[in-house]
Design an enzyme around this catalytic site. Sequence first.
Site: not given
Ligand SMILES: NC(=O)c1ccc[n+]([C@@H]2O[C@H](COP(=O)([O-])OP(=O)(O)OC[C@H]3O[C@@H](n4cnc5c(N)ncnc54)[C@H](O)[C@@H]3O)[C@@H](O)[C@H]2O)c1
Length: 335
Positions: A127, A153
């Site tokens: 991120t 985070y």
């Molecule tokens: N959405 C954004 O703008 C953004 C920006 C920068 C980085 N990210 C990174 O992208 C990745 C995905 O983000 P997203 O927006 O799709 O989030 P999200 O919450 O929609 O998806 C995360 C998924 O991981 C699963 N999960 C979390 N902890 C878990 C565990 N211990 N065991 C099994 N499954 C688990 C959740 O159930 C969920 O389906 C993350 O790593 C996040 O840090 C997202």
Amino acid sequence: MQILITGAAGYIGSHVVKQLLEETNYEIIIIDNLCTGFENTIKTLNSLDTSNERIKFYNQDLSIWNEVEEVFKENDIKEIIHFAASLVVPESVELPLKYYLNNTANTSNLVSLAVKYGVKKFIFSSTAATYGEPDKKFIPVNETCPTSPINPYGNSKLFSESVIKDTAFANDDFKFVILRYFNVAGADIEEKIGQSTLNATHLIKVAAEAALRKREKMAIFGDDYDTEDGTCIRDYIHVQDLADAHLKALEYLESNPSDTFNCGYGYGYSVKEVIETMKKVSGVDFQVDIVPRRAGDPSTLISDNTKIKTKMNWVPKYNDLELICKTALEWEKNI
Ligand SMILES: NC(=O)c1ccc[n+]([C@@H]2O[C@H](COP(=O)([O-])OP(=O)(O)OC[C@H]3O[C@@H](n4cnc5c(N)ncnc54)[C@H](O)[C@@H]3O)[C@@H](O)[C@H]2O)c1
């Protein structure tokens, strides 16, 4: 060829699985404990798998390490894209250990299993929060900008990056691509999947909810920043372009060394501009209140995306704020 996708029941992971189904022949092993993801998303992905054989879903928590190892024993995983994480910044300040355990410790375990079971490629969701509040002279931010997260985070992700890099340094066969996402937004153009996150704080999703009267009004956190209209500027990337970067990263690692790449469009929009765009595409003039700044919001965060464009030949297709807002709005109507 089998690929493990963690967190594919969530927002970004589900878009990547859809593209993998459409553009590759991978067998896709999914681990997700549905803590913020949705069983319905897995059902939708299954419905997109015309062969009915390419997706195997484990409703599995990554923190139960012996059970995660069973998934490696049962399959022949050689590539991993690791999305699963906790990602709410204010929550990370209140519950730092949740973030260090779910993000850093579980990533460390996954990397350790990856090495043990001969995984060759590891793509990691990082991120822009790893950059913290970059000095103006570093905007747009390139990958050599000093990393200095300002919340647990961002720290939990930066520590995970170190785990991955140090492991690759010590193990020639284990290669990685770290993707540092800027502000991910929008939804699948075909409206099959999108962002369903509960209590989301992402600006474009919140604005879509306001436009659909799912919330009475929305807030702008501070209009006294050192920007043209006083509101923060961010680099919004459409989720399908981001998904494509993951497919490009898998290809890239076939013949290139491990590396870290920014994922953004290289230009930014202010919070006010985004809200105006959502009002325009929805035709709804929803109420917006100006409230005090939130702690830890840098005024401007824009990526320098030269590296991903030149080294991976990544060509964004959806870099259009109206389209991003429109797809987010259309998806929001569905949920
Ligand atoms: N959405 C954004 O703008 C953004 C920006 C920068 C980085 N990210 C990174 O992208 C990745 C995905 O983000 P997203 O927006 O799709 O989030 P999200 O919450 O929609 O998806 C995360 C998924 O991981 C699963 N999960 C979390 N902890 C878990 C565990 N211990 N065991 C099994 N499954 C688990 C959740 O159930 C969920 O389906 C993350 O790593 C996040 O840090 C997202």
